[in-house]
Write a protein that holds these residues in place. Structure first.
Motif, mmCIF file in Angstrom:
data_model
loop_
_atom_site.group_PDB
_atom_site.id
_atom_site.type_symbol
_atom_site.label_atom_id
_atom_site.label_comp_id
_atom_site.label_asym_id
_atom_site.label_seq_id
_atom_site.Cartn_x
_atom_site.Cartn_y
_atom_site.Cartn_z
ATOM 1 N N HIS A 46 20.632 -19.817 -19.226
ATOM 2 C CA HIS A 46 19.627 -20.489 -18.875
ATOM 3 C C HIS A 46 19.268 -21.480 -19.817
ATOM 4 O O HIS A 46 18.897 -21.156 -21.048
ATOM 5 C CB HIS A 46 18.521 -19.276 -18.662
ATOM 6 N N PRO A 47 18.937 -22.646 -19.300
ATOM 7 C CA PRO A 47 18.427 -23.721 -20.459
ATOM 8 C C PRO A 47 17.280 -23.137 -20.911
ATOM 9 O O PRO A 47 17.148 -23.826 -22.285
ATOM 10 C CB PRO A 47 18.563 -25.012 -19.651
ATOM 11 N N ASP A 48 16.315 -22.771 -20.310
ATOM 12 C CA ASP A 48 15.017 -22.618 -21.015
ATOM 13 C C ASP A 48 14.455 -21.274 -21.057
ATOM 14 O O ASP A 48 13.314 -20.894 -21.014
ATOM 15 C CB ASP A 48 13.943 -23.484 -20.328
ATOM 16 N N ALA A 49 15.437 -20.167 -20.950
ATOM 17 C CA ALA A 49 15.288 -18.855 -21.213
ATOM 18 C C ALA A 49 16.322 -18.097 -21.857
ATOM 19 O O ALA A 49 17.373 -18.582 -22.046
ATOM 20 C CB ALA A 49 14.959 -18.229 -19.541
ATOM 21 N N PRO A 50 16.101 -16.793 -22.193
ATOM 22 C CA PRO A 50 17.263 -16.008 -22.725
ATOM 23 C C PRO A 50 18.503 -16.052 -22.215
ATOM 24 O O PRO A 50 18.545 -15.910 -21.028
ATOM 25 C CB PRO A 50 16.370 -14.613 -23.113
ATOM 26 N N LEU A 51 19.492 -16.033 -22.959
ATOM 27 C CA LEU A 51 20.852 -15.843 -22.381
ATOM 28 C C LEU A 51 21.189 -14.623 -22.149
ATOM 29 O O LEU A 51 20.918 -13.620 -22.698
ATOM 30 C CB LEU A 51 22.025 -16.596 -23.180
ATOM 31 N N THR A 52 21.868 -14.116 -20.885
ATOM 32 C CA THR A 52 22.181 -12.977 -20.544
ATOM 33 C C THR A 52 23.655 -13.057 -20.035
ATOM 34 O O THR A 52 24.478 -14.020 -20.072
ATOM 35 C CB THR A 52 21.342 -12.436 -19.333
ATOM 36 N N ALA A 53 24.276 -11.976 -19.794
ATOM 37 C CA ALA A 53 25.681 -11.618 -19.003
ATOM 38 C C ALA A 53 26.713 -12.348 -19.963
ATOM 39 O O ALA A 53 26.623 -12.270 -21.222
ATOM 40 C CB ALA A 53 25.291 -11.934 -17.614
ATOM 41 N N ALA A 54 27.553 -13.206 -19.280
ATOM 42 C CA ALA A 54 28.519 -13.624 -19.992
ATOM 43 C C ALA A 54 28.259 -14.736 -20.837
ATOM 44 O O ALA A 54 28.783 -14.841 -21.947
ATOM 45 C CB ALA A 54 29.604 -14.271 -19.144
ATOM 46 N N ALA A 55 27.463 -15.402 -20.548
ATOM 47 C CA ALA A 55 26.723 -16.476 -21.676
ATOM 48 C C ALA A 55 26.260 -15.854 -23.263
ATOM 49 O O ALA A 55 26.600 -16.152 -24.403
ATOM 50 C CB ALA A 55 25.666 -17.335 -21.130
ATOM 51 N N HIS A 56 25.666 -14.708 -22.768
ATOM 52 C CA HIS A 56 24.992 -13.780 -24.046
ATOM 53 C C HIS A 56 26.294 -13.530 -24.978
ATOM 54 O O HIS A 56 26.471 -13.335 -25.918
ATOM 55 C CB HIS A 56 24.046 -12.832 -23.647
ATOM 56 N N HIS A 57 27.606 -12.789 -24.001
ATOM 57 C CA HIS A 57 28.492 -12.159 -24.995
ATOM 58 C C HIS A 57 29.296 -13.277 -25.500
ATOM 59 O O HIS A 57 29.647 -13.067 -26.642
ATOM 60 C CB HIS A 57 29.481 -11.519 -23.824
ATOM 61 N N ALA A 58 29.285 -14.542 -24.911
ATOM 62 C CA ALA A 58 30.095 -15.509 -25.570
ATOM 63 C C ALA A 58 29.421 -15.947 -26.929
ATOM 64 O O ALA A 58 29.970 -16.020 -27.954
ATOM 65 C CB ALA A 58 30.285 -16.691 -24.759
#
Length: 546
Positions: A175-187
């Motif tokens: 999410h460009p303007d919000a906290p990262l979740t799921a696969a993006a967060h894991h990365a």
């Protein structure tokens, strides 16, 4: 249990006398003998005289309470140590305060390749929003920063950290303007943790285990996995626990198992189960727990990472291999998915084999009467965290804002689980909530929803014997002859426990009760102070003289 979970014992005989020994073998015990890492005897002060001449050491308890050491059934050890030694935003009282702490940490850690923090919760701040990427870029001077939310299911990061993760903007959960979740967060988490040096990691692990020992915790269940840490982190922790005096570390590795080869790899890592944080869903705070009906404050039902067929396949493969399986499941839809998968596996392999394996579910917050009955039927261990309710429960807490008051009041139903015969194992999920065993016991006894409260005795058992049962050991977690000598000495107040209301059985040290005493744990009472922690007969913590 793996070798890393079985520390070397002291080949000495010790008599402890002159205190209060919490033992079901003798509810009035005031003395205990430890020999070769095991409890050899418990009994009265007078009878202890017969042992005095034949021991290597006599410990005068001076009225201290002796209990089994606690087991924390859900810990992330390295992350806990990093929170203890690094940037901790859990006490920030505003967004501005959090940004100030980030600036100070960045200035003080100019040599760090990646800055690491933990613990922010925007719902506690007047601004009611997390820091933006632009604000973090400014606060760090453009350096890489990884800053997970308190539940560790989403994170805010700087542009410099995103630049270290090719393709992250195309991953699920970006999410460009919000906290990262799921696969993006894991990365981004993998990139951030990959920058930690072996020396930093070892220091963090030692800090976490030392804190645990200082709180009377003798065993921690490390809940690791490829989406949480990495194999080097897991292996280094098990090696450290095996070679240095400290709490036992029982390892879980949260990776799906499809066949005997996969199961063998889990064992070769030193894990006793393909369990822990094998994610079926996320968390309520990050809006990623999977629900049957939408959130009260968001127009969706969260995220689901495994379906019932995935659960059934994993459980069946683990059961066939004699390996414990387990899942992270919080939302009611996620828990339904787990129990449907268990039923499919039981239909294939037979209910008795599923029950014998003692598979486990982490967190298990949004249970219904139906899923509680399923937990009992399948012999599931509920690995739960009462501090979650203390932090986020109640009619005005985070749960109520995410779900509405009525649904929030159904969460964490410990009394219903015990009535159904579901074994409880208590933990902290540290660093999500702090290592705090007596606080955990009190949180369960004074649950914010009174109908979910359990007795102090039941809560204490869930935080001692419960953790051992969760790893398949029924012979430990209590101070009885033959059990491992894992115990703690405590300075306490009055040894009388009064239940919070009439729905929970009252108990005390009254001789008519025949029940060993525990400290008084009302909300205003001072919690016990740990004086010594012993694991397999070896002292791993001694409180400095005051």
């Amino acid at each position: 249990m793996t070798e890393s979970a079985a520390p070397q014992s002291e080949d000495r005989t010790v008599l402890l006398r002159g205190g209060e020994v919490h033992s079901p073998a003798d509810p009035f015990a005031t003395a205990m003998v430890v020999e070769r890492g095991h409890v050899a005897w418990v009994g009265s002060e007078g009878a202890a005289d017969a042992f005095a001449a034949g021991v290597d050491e006599v410990v005068d308890l001076e009225g201290a309470l002796v209990t089994p050491a606690f087991t924390d059934a859900h810990v992330h050890t390295t992350a806990t140590g990093l929170a203890l030694t690094g940037l901790d935003l859990s006490r920030a009282d505003s967004l501005a305060d959090a940004l100030r702490l980030v600036r100070e940490h960045s200035a003080a850690h100019r040599a760090d390749t990646v800055l690491l923090g933990h613990g922010w919760d925007a719902m506690r701040w007047p601004e009611q929003r997390p820091p933006s990427r632009a604000e973090l870029d400014e606060a760090t001077g453009g350096r890489p920063l990884y800053l997970p939310r308190i539940d560790v299911h989403s994170a805010v990061v700087t542009t410099a950290l995103l630049d270290l993760v090719p393709g992250v903007t195309t991953r699920t959960g970006y999410h460009p303007d919000a906290p990262l979740t799921a696969a993006a967060h894991h990365a981004v988490r993998a990139a951030a943790h990959g920058a930690i040096t072996p020396q930093q990691r070892a220091a963090a692990q030692r800090a976490a285990l030392a804190r645990a020992a200082s709180l009377g915790i003798g065993t921690v269940h490390e809940c690791a996995g490829p989406d949480i840490s990495d194999e080097d982190d897991f292996l280094s922790l098990l090696a450290l626990a095996e070679t240095e005096a400290g709490p036992r570390v029982v390892g879980y590795w949260a990776e799906r198992v499809a066949n005997a080869k996969d199961a063998l790899r889990i064992r070769e890592l030193g894990a006793i189960g393909a369990a822990g944080d094998l994610f079926v869903d996320g968390s309520l705070g990050s809006h990623t727990a999977c629900l049957h009906t939408p959130y009260a404050d968001a127009p969706h039902t969260g995220a689901q990472h495994l379906d019932a067929a995935d659960v059934a396949a994993h459980v069946a493969a683990c059961t066939e291999a004699g390996l414990q399986a387990g899942f992270h499941a919080i939302g009611d839809a996620a828990l339904t998915t787990v129990t449907e998968g268990l039923r499919n596996a039981a239909d294939s392999l037979g209910l008795a084999r599923i029950r014998a394996a003692r598979h486990r579910v982490e967190h298990a917050e949004m249970l219904t009467p139906e899923t509680i009955a399923d937990f009992a039927e399948f012999g599931l261990i509920a690995s739960v965290q009462p501090a979650f309710d203390a932090a986020w429960g109640g009619d005005t807490g985070m749960y109520a804002r995410r779900l509405g008051v009525d649904r929030a009041r159904t969460l964490n139903p410990y009394a219903a689980l015990l009535r159904a015969g579901v074994p409880l194992a208590f933990g902290s999920d540290s660093p999500v909530t702090p290592l705090d065993p007596w606080g955990t016991v009190r949180a369960a006894a004074f649950h914010r929803t009174s109908g979910h409260r359990i007795s102090v005795r039941a809560a204490f058992t869930a935080h001692t014997r419960g953790g051992w049962r969760a790893v398949g050991r029924d012979d430990a977690g209590a101070l009885v002859p033959g059990a491992p000598a894992d115990y703690a000495l405590w300075r306490t107040g009055e040894l009388v426990v009064q239940a919070p209301d009439d729905r929970v059985a009252r108990w005390s040290t009254d001789p008519r009760s025949g029940t060993p005493g525990l400290p008084e744990l009302t909300p205003g009472a001072e919690l016990p102070v740990c004086l010594r922690t012993v694991v397999f007969g070896r002292t791993v913590y001694e409180r400095p003289n005051e």
